[in-house]
Write an enzyme that holds these catalytic residues in place. Structure first.
Site, PDB file in Angstrom:
ATOM      1  CB  CYS A 152      20.184  89.127  29.419  1.00 48.36           C
ATOM      2  SG  CYS A 152      21.197  88.782  27.996  1.00 48.36           S
ATOM      3  CD  GLU A 153      24.895  93.472  32.925  1.00 49.51           C
ATOM      4  OE1 GLU A 153      24.328  94.509  33.293  1.00 49.51           O
ATOM      5  OE2 GLU A 153      25.886  92.987  33.502  1.00 49.51           O
ATOM      6  CG  HIS A 154      25.817  88.978  29.719  1.00 50.44           C
ATOM      7  ND1 HIS A 154      25.151  88.260  30.694  1.00 50.44           N
ATOM      8  CD2 HIS A 154      26.841  89.587  30.343  1.00 50.44           C
ATOM      9  CE1 HIS A 154      25.764  88.419  31.845  1.00 50.44           C
ATOM     10  NE2 HIS A 154      26.779  89.212  31.674  1.00 50.44           N
ATOM     11  CG  HIS A 155      23.469  87.456  24.788  1.00 52.00           C
ATOM     12  ND1 HIS A 155      23.526  86.833  26.011  1.00 52.00           N
ATOM     13  CD2 HIS A 155      24.467  86.931  24.050  1.00 52.00           C
ATOM     14  CE1 HIS A 155      24.519  85.954  26.012  1.00 52.00           C
ATOM     15  NE2 HIS A 155      25.108  85.996  24.835  1.00 52.00           N
ATOM     16  CD  GLN A 193      16.679  85.176  37.214  1.00 47.70           C
ATOM     17  OE1 GLN A 193      16.854  84.718  36.076  1.00 47.70           O
ATOM     18  NE2 GLN A 193      16.110  84.477  38.178  1.00 47.70           N
ATOM     19  CG  HIS A 232      17.920  84.195  31.289  1.00 46.17           C
ATOM     20  ND1 HIS A 232      18.635  85.331  31.571  1.00 46.17           N
ATOM     21  CD2 HIS A 232      17.381  83.786  32.463  1.00 46.17           C
ATOM     22  CE1 HIS A 232      18.545  85.599  32.864  1.00 46.17           C
ATOM     23  NE2 HIS A 232      17.796  84.675  33.432  1.00 46.17           N
ATOM     24  CB  CYS A 244      20.662  85.104  25.781  1.00 41.60           C
ATOM     25  SG  CYS A 244      20.911  84.874  27.540  1.00 41.60           S
TER      26      CYS A 244
HETATM   27  N1  LIG Z   1      24.607  85.112  35.800  1.00 37.49           N
HETATM   28  C1  LIG Z   1      23.862  85.522  34.760  1.00 37.49           C
HETATM   29  N2  LIG Z   1      24.271  85.194  33.522  1.00 37.49           N
HETATM   30  C2  LIG Z   1      23.501  85.593  32.502  1.00 37.49           C
HETATM   31  C3  LIG Z   1      22.310  86.314  32.660  1.00 37.49           C
HETATM   32  N3  LIG Z   1      21.794  86.536  31.438  1.00 37.49           N
HETATM   33  C4  LIG Z   1      22.632  85.964  30.560  1.00 37.49           C
HETATM   34  N4  LIG Z   1      23.679  85.382  31.193  1.00 37.49           N
HETATM   35  C5  LIG Z   1      24.856  84.637  30.715  1.00 37.49           C
HETATM   36  O1  LIG Z   1      25.894  85.511  30.364  1.00 37.49           O
HETATM   37  C6  LIG Z   1      26.916  84.693  29.814  1.00 37.49           C
HETATM   38  C7  LIG Z   1      27.762  85.466  28.847  1.00 37.49           C
HETATM   39  O2  LIG Z   1      28.798  84.586  28.522  1.00 37.49           O
HETATM   40  P1  LIG Z   1      29.776  84.734  27.270  1.00 37.49           P
HETATM   41  O3  LIG Z   1      30.565  83.465  27.145  1.00 37.49           O
HETATM   42  O4  LIG Z   1      30.530  86.018  27.398  1.00 37.49           O
HETATM   43  O5  LIG Z   1      28.751  84.924  26.064  1.00 37.49           O
HETATM   44  P2  LIG Z   1      28.353  83.877  24.916  1.00 37.49           P
HETATM   45  O6  LIG Z   1      29.562  83.451  24.162  1.00 37.49           O
HETATM   46  O7  LIG Z   1      27.265  84.518  24.109  1.00 37.49           O
HETATM   47  O8  LIG Z   1      27.819  82.645  25.788  1.00 37.49           O
HETATM   48  P3  LIG Z   1      26.716  81.535  25.454  1.00 37.49           P
HETATM   49  O9  LIG Z   1      25.386  82.117  25.847  1.00 37.49           O
HETATM   50  O10 LIG Z   1      27.089  80.362  26.328  1.00 37.49           O
HETATM   51  O11 LIG Z   1      26.784  81.245  23.988  1.00 37.49           O
HETATM   52  C8  LIG Z   1      26.192  83.469  29.253  1.00 37.49           C
HETATM   53  O12 LIG Z   1      26.598  82.357  30.000  1.00 37.49           O
HETATM   54  C9  LIG Z   1      24.704  83.780  29.517  1.00 37.49           C
HETATM   55  O13 LIG Z   1      23.938  82.611  29.769  1.00 37.49           O
HETATM   56  C10 LIG Z   1      21.921  86.639  33.991  1.00 37.49           C
HETATM   57  O14 LIG Z   1      20.890  87.271  34.240  1.00 37.49           O
HETATM   58  N5  LIG Z   1      22.720  86.213  34.996  1.00 37.49           N
HETATM   59 ZN   LIG Z   2      21.973  86.978  27.544  1.00 37.28          ZN
END
Ligand SMILES: Nc1nc2c(ncn2[C@@H]2O[C@H](COP(=O)(O)OP(=O)(O)OP(=O)(O)O)[C@@H](O)[C@H]2O)c(=O)[nH]1
Ligand SMILES: [Zn+2]
Length: 197
Positions: free
Chosen positions: A87-90, A128, A156, A158
């Protein structure tokens, strides 16, 4: 080509990433010089290059390398293709299954090429939804079938190991083009990929 051995890794990238991992390990409170961790930065650098090798691969070329003229024009489905992505966020894994179907339009494609392009797009930093779209568009633009459908079901890390900490939730994404925009065709596909068939 996918990496086959560590010797094929880009040495400059390996060295740079290795150096950064050493700092990360130390920033996280560990001693990167203790015996068990000595080779870890290099291993991690190579593992990350493996997991992101999709940036250096051309999925359209992979499909074009095995397109065969054929008059078969019923649905072709490859289901339960394992997907491992980041996942590109974490930069944590998400993983599950992809199901792909297409209806040929004069050409069929070598079956193994469908899982291969899933890997190309999965081995990048992803969400995704985009992974689903990219697989769909690649097949649509290259093979130009009568229709194409992609469903991905994934867990996921994360959302499991951290954050909301939900262990059993599964995210489903889907995309449909051409004939699969018709409800009957789409339903036939969804019925055929349902579990326990
Ligand atoms: N739509 C989507 N969201 C994703 C995917 N992988 C991870 N995420 C979400 O990316 C979001 C990033 O949100 P942020 O609030 O910036 O990050 P965060 O504070 O780490 O969020 P939490 O995971 O809720 O603790 C989270 O809600 C994750 O669940 C994906 O493949 N698609
Ligand atoms: Zn993630």
């Amino acid at each position: 080509m996918p990496y086959r051995s560590f010797e094929e890794y880009n040495m400059q990238v390996t060295d740079d990433v290795k150096d950064r991992y050493k700092h990360i390990i130390s920033d996280l409170g560990e001693n990167p010089d203790r015996e068990g961790l000595l080779k870890t930065p290099e291993r991690a650098a190579k593992a990350m290059q493996f997991l992101t090798q999709g940036y250096h691969q051309d999925p359209e070329e992979i499909l074009r390398s095995a397109m065969f003229k054929e008059s078969y024009d019923e649905m072709v489905i490859v289901k339960d293709i394992e997907v491992y992505s980041l996942c590109e966020h974490h930069i944590l894994p998400f993983f599950g299954k992809a199901h792909i179907a297409y209806i040929p339009n004069g050409y069929i494609v070598g079956l193994s090429k469908l899982p291969r392009i899933v890997d190309v797009f999965a081995r990048r930093l992803q969400v995704q939804e985009r992974l689903t779209e990219q697989i769909l568009d690649c097949i649509n633009d290259t093979l130009r079938p009568q229709g194409v459908a992609v469903v991905i079901e994934a867990s996921h890390m994360c959302m499991m190991m951290r954050g909301v900490q939900k262990q059993n939730s599964i995210t489903t994404t889907s995309g449909f083009r051409g004939q699969f925009e018709k409800i009957e065709t789409r339903n036939e596909f969804l019925k055929l990929i349902a579990p326990n068939r």
